[in-house]
Design a protein around this motif. Structure first.
Motif, PDB file in Angstrom:
ATOM      1  N   UNK A  39     -15.146  99.404  44.816  1.00  0.00           N
ATOM      2  CA  UNK A  39     -15.482  98.585  45.981  1.00  0.00           C
ATOM      3  C   UNK A  39     -16.923  98.805  46.413  1.00  0.00           C
ATOM      4  N   UNK A  40     -17.350 100.070  46.473  1.00  0.00           N
ATOM      5  CA  UNK A  40     -18.718 100.357  46.897  1.00  0.00           C
ATOM      6  C   UNK A  40     -19.720  99.839  45.866  1.00  0.00           C
ATOM      7  N   UNK A  41     -19.400  99.960  44.593  1.00  0.00           N
ATOM      8  CA  UNK A  41     -20.281  99.430  43.552  1.00  0.00           C
ATOM      9  C   UNK A  41     -20.445  97.917  43.713  1.00  0.00           C
ATOM     10  N   UNK A  42     -19.348  97.218  43.999  1.00  0.00           N
ATOM     11  CA  UNK A  42     -19.416  95.774  44.193  1.00  0.00           C
ATOM     12  C   UNK A  42     -20.307  95.429  45.387  1.00  0.00           C
ATOM     13  N   UNK A  43     -20.227  96.237  46.436  1.00  0.00           N
ATOM     14  CA  UNK A  43     -21.080  95.999  47.604  1.00  0.00           C
ATOM     15  C   UNK A  43     -22.551  96.197  47.260  1.00  0.00           C
ATOM     16  N   UNK A  44     -22.853  97.293  46.556  1.00  0.00           N
ATOM     17  CA  UNK A  44     -24.242  97.577  46.178  1.00  0.00           C
ATOM     18  C   UNK A  44     -24.816  96.442  45.340  1.00  0.00           C
TER      19      UNK A  44
ATOM     20  N   UNK B  49     -19.620  88.716  44.948  1.00  0.00           N
ATOM     21  CA  UNK B  49     -18.757  87.877  45.778  1.00  0.00           C
ATOM     22  C   UNK B  49     -17.711  87.212  44.886  1.00  0.00           C
ATOM     23  N   UNK B  50     -16.839  86.442  45.506  1.00  0.00           N
ATOM     24  CA  UNK B  50     -15.804  85.731  44.754  1.00  0.00           C
ATOM     25  C   UNK B  50     -16.392  84.715  43.787  1.00  0.00           C
ATOM     26  N   UNK B  51     -17.652  84.366  43.970  1.00  0.00           N
ATOM     27  CA  UNK B  51     -18.285  83.396  43.077  1.00  0.00           C
ATOM     28  C   UNK B  51     -18.866  84.041  41.821  1.00  0.00           C
TER      29      UNK B  51
ATOM     30  N   UNK C 147     -18.198  99.627  32.429  1.00  0.00           N
ATOM     31  CA  UNK C 147     -17.686  98.252  32.549  1.00  0.00           C
ATOM     32  C   UNK C 147     -16.334  98.155  33.248  1.00  0.00           C
ATOM     33  N   UNK C 148     -15.737  99.300  33.579  1.00  0.00           N
ATOM     34  CA  UNK C 148     -14.432  99.272  34.251  1.00  0.00           C
ATOM     35  C   UNK C 148     -14.577  99.244  35.769  1.00  0.00           C
ATOM     36  N   UNK C 149     -15.525 100.043  36.312  1.00  0.00           N
ATOM     37  CA  UNK C 149     -15.544 100.178  37.777  1.00  0.00           C
ATOM     38  C   UNK C 149     -16.932 100.378  38.363  1.00  0.00           C
ATOM     39  N   UNK C 150     -18.009 100.002  37.653  1.00  0.00           N
ATOM     40  CA  UNK C 150     -19.363 100.242  38.169  1.00  0.00           C
ATOM     41  C   UNK C 150     -20.233  98.989  38.184  1.00  0.00           C
ATOM     42  N   UNK C 151     -19.921  97.902  38.799  1.00  0.00           N
ATOM     43  CA  UNK C 151     -18.622  97.611  39.425  1.00  0.00           C
ATOM     44  C   UNK C 151     -17.577  97.149  38.415  1.00  0.00           C
ATOM     45  N   UNK C 152     -18.030  96.529  37.308  1.00  0.00           N
ATOM     46  CA  UNK C 152     -17.121  96.208  36.223  1.00  0.00           C
ATOM     47  C   UNK C 152     -15.929  95.368  36.623  1.00  0.00           C
TER      48      UNK C 152
ATOM     49  N   UNK D 137     -12.908  96.181  37.739  1.00  0.00           N
ATOM     50  CA  UNK D 137     -12.225  96.494  38.993  1.00  0.00           C
ATOM     51  C   UNK D 137     -13.054  96.083  40.199  1.00  0.00           C
ATOM     52  N   UNK D 138     -14.381  96.218  40.098  1.00  0.00           N
ATOM     53  CA  UNK D 138     -15.231  95.773  41.193  1.00  0.00           C
ATOM     54  C   UNK D 138     -15.164  94.272  41.395  1.00  0.00           C
ATOM     55  N   UNK D 139     -15.087  93.525  40.296  1.00  0.00           N
ATOM     56  CA  UNK D 139     -14.928  92.071  40.387  1.00  0.00           C
ATOM     57  C   UNK D 139     -13.569  91.719  40.999  1.00  0.00           C
ATOM     58  N   UNK D 140     -12.518  92.427  40.594  1.00  0.00           N
ATOM     59  CA  UNK D 140     -11.204  92.191  41.191  1.00  0.00           C
ATOM     60  C   UNK D 140     -11.250  92.427  42.701  1.00  0.00           C
ATOM     61  N   UNK D 141     -12.050  93.398  43.142  1.00  0.00           N
ATOM     62  CA  UNK D 141     -12.115  93.739  44.561  1.00  0.00           C
ATOM     63  C   UNK D 141     -12.660  92.598  45.413  1.00  0.00           C
ATOM     64  N   UNK D 142     -13.396  91.662  44.805  1.00  0.00           N
ATOM     65  CA  UNK D 142     -13.965  90.540  45.555  1.00  0.00           C
ATOM     66  C   UNK D 142     -13.356  89.204  45.126  1.00  0.00           C
ATOM     67  N   UNK D 143     -12.257  89.248  44.364  1.00  0.00           N
ATOM     68  CA  UNK D 143     -11.595  88.036  43.847  1.00  0.00           C
ATOM     69  C   UNK D 143     -12.486  87.256  42.893  1.00  0.00           C
ATOM     70  N   UNK D 144     -13.352  87.971  42.150  1.00  0.00           N
ATOM     71  CA  UNK D 144     -14.204  87.328  41.160  1.00  0.00           C
ATOM     72  C   UNK D 144     -13.493  87.141  39.832  1.00  0.00           C
ATOM     73  N   UNK D 145     -14.275  86.793  38.810  1.00  0.00           N
ATOM     74  CA  UNK D 145     -13.732  86.372  37.518  1.00  0.00           C
ATOM     75  C   UNK D 145     -14.327  87.258  36.429  1.00  0.00           C
TER      76      UNK D 145
END
Length: 546
Positions: A208-213, A217-219, A233-238, A240-248
């Motif tokens: 989540x924090x990686x996605x914020x940095x 967004x969902x887009x 590629x899994x969580x930095x944000x990767x 899981x980070x994309x899932x956290x913002x409803x991305x693709x």
């Protein structure tokens, strides 16, 4: 989770746990809530052939979770996952998590030596893979292991042994968010790779924090180019980070620029992550590839030091997109930030992502160095481990008495607070972003009947950063490089760990205290090209994809 499986797991101290909860960085939710909190109708994951919305991903994950529990697996048990970048990877990972099981994130390149070790160390009861690993499946079936189940998916003839149940009736079992959600694989410094327990709390925050940095967004549409079981590629944000913002997420099994660029154009990809060798190749390929890359706004490069000249080339090839990333599966992640000036992006490896990250830079005696001075980086924080799993002896050296993780990286801190990685203290080879413990290969080499002494050293390489060099003292007729590689492969060692340079020495140089002097070995290596030198872009892609 049963106490026996928690034995060897080192949790954060209670005072630290409370601090992280009070500051809101730990939210006490299961990791799988990243998809249940997402918008159900938005696209979640695709692989060029299949595509799933979040609702479809959740339904398939729940069907698998129900099937796994019906097959007799129990909450807290370990499951080794070894899958390539496809939609199935996302379904299986989320299904295992929804069942309350704990996945061990093996890489597609791992072979019998590593997989068997993971199974024994974690007492894993199941192994999930795809049809690419049939040889390994047969080897595991004939080995004496605690495995109860082997599930193979995506066979060419349509066979799929994943046990699917009724998703409509499934209710996920409760989990403790402070317990391990999954295990990542460390490059390690001694022996076989260490396993890194990442808890629900710390890994949710990591993503989540990686996605914020990164301003996701969902887009946003993320291209998973590196093997998805890696932390990067899994969580930095990767993913899981994309899932956290409803991305693709678009899964990619071919990291070549030709294929990657086509996917960027087809899906209007906005973000991806590469290791330096691939970034160098992609940057050069922009001169002849014709695909429209205008959607790409974030090109992350990490896994190894990105030389300044190559970083500046990437800045020219992908204007405004480059982000340097320095981090480790053990925890700490540093990013340059969107909007940083080009010199900062080209010359530094960024700054920590969390205000609760605690960093120390120390000299050889463990004393803090002054601003701008070089030293070893030590870290602790809300997403950095407090101990490798079931590795008490190693942990005694890997952590300070105060719980700081000794990263083994030499760094400097700029006045602006950015880190510059200057070198390494740990005895590893960083080959194309894969950190490989020298001691692991050395142990295998010493099993060869015609080798008395062995030392693994990094050999500088323009494209991969470092290659694996082996120096040996032989007992009788020395083996050739080809013979050594065949010998190590037969012992189940992953292909990316096989030496690419062999030097036969009459005697092994030693330090004043009698240890093998690897610095002297490196200095004495001739400058001739490696026996296995890379000559084509196709070879680079093959080596990084192993």
């Amino acid at each position: 989770m049963s106490g026996d499986l928690l034995q060897g797991f080192v949790p954060h101290p209670e005072d630290q746990r409370q601090r992280y909860i009070e500051h809101g960085v730990w939210d006490n939710k299961p990791l799988w809530t990243l998809i249940t909190d997402a918008h159900p109708d938005r696209p979640a994951v695709a692989d060029g052939e299949h595509s799933l919305t979040y609702a479809e991903l959740l339904a398939q994950a729940d069907a698998l979770a129900a099937g796994l529990l019906a097959a007799g697996l129990r909450t807290g048990q370990r499951v080794v996952l070894q899958l390539p970048n496809t939609t199935t990877f996302a379904v299986v990972l989320m299904g295992v998590l929804r069942a309350g099981l704990v996945p061990v994130m093996a890489l597609p390149a791992h072979r019998l030596a590593e997989i068997e070790y993971f199974i024994r160390l974690t007492e894993a009861v199941a192994y999930i893979t795809n049809d690419d690993q049939q040889t390994l499946v047969r080897q595991l079936q004939s080995a004496s292991l605690p495995l109860q189940h082997i599930f193979v998916t995506n066979a060419p003839d349509g066979r799929d042994s994943l046990p699917m149940g009724d998703s409509d009736e499934f209710v996920p079992p409760p989990v403790n968010p402070c317990h391990p959600a999954l295990f990542l694989v460390s490059g390690g410094t001694t022996g076989l790779p260490k396993l890194i327990p990442r808890t629900h709390n710390d890994y949710r925050y990591n993503a989540i924090r990686s996605a914020q940095i990164c301003g996701l967004t969902a887009d946003d549409i993320y291209l998973a180019t590196l093997p998805a079981a890696h932390n990067f590629p899994l969580a930095c944000p990767g993913m899981l980070g994309i899932f956290a913002v409803s991305g693709y997420v678009v899964m990619n099994r071919d990291p070549s620029p030709e294929h990657g660029f086509k996917l960027i154009e087809r899906y209007a990809v906005t973000a991806t992550a590469l290791v330096p060798a691939l970034a160098q190749l992609w940057s050069a390929a922009t001169e002849w590839e014709t695909a429209d890359l205008g959607s790409l706004r974030l090109l992350q490069v990490g896994g190894a030091k990105f030389p300044e000249n190559e970083a500046r080339a990437a800045l020219r090839a992908f204007p405004g997109a480059l982000q340097q990333v320095f981090g480790m599966a053990e925890g700490l992640i540093c990013y340059t930030r969107p909007g940083d000036n080009p010199d900062t992006v080209a010359t530094t490896q960024g700054r920590p992502m969390s205000p609760l990250d605690e960093l120390r830079i120390v000299d050889a005696e463990g004393k803090d160095v002054g601003p701008g001075e070089e030293g070893e980086l030590l870290v602790r924080g809300p997403y950095t481990l407090r101990g490798y799993y079931r590795a008490a002896e190693h942990n005694a050296d890997a952590f300070s008495p105060e719980g700081f993780y000794r990263t083994g990286d030499r760094v400097q801190l700029t006045p602006a607070g950015d880190l510059i990685v200057t070198g390494r203290i740990k005895d590893v080879v960083n080959r194309g972003g894969e950190c490989i413990a020298a001691a692991e290969i050395e142990q295998h080499l010493l099993a060869h009947p015609r080798i008395r002494q062995a030392a693994i050293v990094p050999v500088p390489d323009k494209l991969l950063g470092e290659r694996i060099g082996a120096a040996i003292v032989s007992a009788g007729l020395p083996p050739t490089l080809a013979e050594l590689r065949e010998f190590l492969a037969a012992r189940g060692l992953a292909a990316f760990k096989l030496p690419e340079r062999l030097e036969v020495l009459a005697t092994m140089p030693v330090t004043a205290v009698g240890k093998i002097d690897k610095k002297q070995i490196i200095r004495a290596l001739p400058t001739k090209r490696l026996c296995q030198a890379l000559s084509t872009a196709d070879t680079i892609i093959r080596l990084i994809s192993i």
